[in-house]
Design an enzyme around this catalytic site. Structure first.
Site, PDB file in Angstrom:
ATOM      1  N   THR A   1       0.831  -1.208   0.000  1.00 20.81           N
ATOM      2  CA  THR A   1       0.000   0.000   0.000  1.00 20.81           C
ATOM      3  C   THR A   1       0.868   1.262   0.000  1.00 20.81           C
ATOM      4  OG1 THR A   1      -0.006   0.148   2.425  1.00 20.81           O
ATOM      5  CG2 THR A   1      -1.706  -1.227   1.389  1.00 20.81           C
ATOM      6  N   ASP A   2       0.241   2.426  -0.263  1.00 19.37           N
ATOM      7  CA  ASP A   2       0.959   3.690  -0.065  1.00 19.37           C
ATOM      8  C   ASP A   2       0.121   4.580   0.847  1.00 19.37           C
ATOM      9  OD1 ASP A   2      -0.895   5.344  -1.516  1.00 19.37           O
ATOM     10  OD2 ASP A   2       0.026   4.699  -3.381  1.00 19.37           O
ATOM     11  N   PHE A   3       0.606   5.770   1.141  1.00 14.85           N
ATOM     12  CA  PHE A   3      -0.032   6.556   2.208  1.00 14.85           C
ATOM     13  C   PHE A   3      -1.454   6.991   1.857  1.00 14.85           C
ATOM     14  CE2 PHE A   3      -0.200  11.004   0.911  1.00 14.85           C
ATOM     15  CZ  PHE A   3       0.669  11.043  -0.158  1.00 14.85           C
ATOM     16  N   SER A   4      -1.846   6.815   0.561  1.00 18.84           N
ATOM     17  CA  SER A   4      -3.240   7.169   0.238  1.00 18.84           C
ATOM     18  C   SER A   4      -4.202   6.064   0.683  1.00 18.84           C
ATOM     19  CB  SER A   4      -3.371   7.403  -1.269  1.00 18.84           C
ATOM     20  OG  SER A   4      -3.284   6.164  -1.964  1.00 18.84           O
ATOM     21  N   GLY A   5      -3.627   4.935   1.136  1.00 19.95           N
ATOM     22  CA  GLY A   5      -4.477   3.923   1.762  1.00 19.95           C
ATOM     23  C   GLY A   5      -4.818   2.723   0.899  1.00 19.95           C
TER      24      GLY A   5
END
Lengths: 137, 137, 137, 137
Positions: C19-23
């Site tokens: 995942t990345d910080f956008s979820g």
């Protein structure tokens, strides 16, 4: 002396993506496999619930890793995991990677995890989670 | 006491790819940035030549890492690297990650690398390479 | 019209690393899951043998991907794969990603792979491999 | 016909982490380099502000990629980026990767991005952002 959990076994297949041009697994990827194994011990759904409902998560504070042998494309490795609960804030994980039919680990690691809230402040693990983790002993 | 090299500085920008859903850099990626920094100290072209012409490469034997603070998307971190030559086979690297304007490191690591041939046998570093590395002191 | 293979199903669990910080899953990772699924269809051991004994491998020439829905941490997705053999050099793969209980795919891709030797020259697939792949229809 | 932006150049050095055991860059990583280049065009700080203050972000809807040539360890590639604004919701990016001294691109891609809110609903780009992007023409 802390009470160590049972040993958990988690298989990981090594794909093209895991290797580098020297022909073996690129060493930071070992920390990924150890992380996946821990996510299976705690439970991905439980981790998601902790994050979404209680804004709690785990962060790796310390990792010590010894790479004793190269791991190759197409290996299905056995990630072995034991852990103990050091306090309401901290768990310590002893993890090893065995190549197929190996009698000695290719990689050995000791990883300290702490529980944090979404503001990244050290936070005590909920009693319910402590109880769930303790059942693994 | 070993002679420590000068301190090398290597900037790394944090992109979407480096983070996870908890909002900070996913911890195995720190080992990637440390590896990139070492590749810059030794020189990528030199590493490629060593591999292609002398079938020699470096492998991480031990890594110890302490993550003291989260690193965020869009940070341009400063990866600081010093190393010493322990023997003709082994170098030891002290590396740190500083967030912008930080006075304390977010991540600290000590990494032991060994020189190996393509059969993954421990092999002495060529004298030429030893001389090049020693010039960094 | 080319003969399409049977549909292969390959489960992938989504971990922090994906995942990345956008979820949600960071989109290049979808190409990784499609690649893993193809490695399972051809067989990792077979791919290793092709590379080590005949210096043959597969390279992605073209990829078209449409991301219709975000995929989340802890999902166990179903990677569905069908392919056809366009020529002795080229295979075409239709692959989709379904989230749990989904009736529509979250991601759709069409991927063209070519067979290459270690000098990265287009090379015909061995008849034995062609026969093995054809058995999947 | 849409108005294409100027061409942006973004250098990326290829490290061990980028390659796989076949000796070249593992193809999903090309999408990472294209993403990094887009983050530089829009501006990482601007992206962070959009996400934190307006809960807005960009998601890749479609990607088409043709890999014409392998990219190797230690290459410093030139990622070339042009884009146009198709609507208040959608931007289209033409991106290419050139190896050192190359006259033809090793990789070519066309990538469609859409603007979304944190609930992953299609959302119009703010006028301020539209104005900033339009200045790039």
């Amino acid at each position: 002396m802390h009470n160590l959990s049972q040993t958990f076994h988690f298989p990981v297949q090594i794909y093209y993506e895991d290797t580098d041009f020297s022909g073996v697994v690129y060493h930071p990827n070992f920390l990924k496999y150890f992380e996946r194994a821990r996510e299976h011990v705690i439970g991905a759904a439980r981790l998601k619930q902790l994050w979404e409902q209680e804004q709690l998560g785990f962060a790796v504070y310390k990792s010590e890793m010894t790479c004793q042998e190269g791991v190759e494309f197409s290996d299905i490795i056995d990630v072995r995991t034991r852990f103990f609960i050091e306090s309401q804030y901290r768990t310590v994980w002893h993890q090893e990677i065995y190549r197929p039919n190996a009698t000695k680990p290719a990689v050995i690691a000791k990883i300290e995890m702490v529980c944090m809230n979404s503001k990244r402040h050290l936070t005590a693990m909920p009693d319910t989670l402590m109880a769930e983790l303790t059942q693994q002993f």
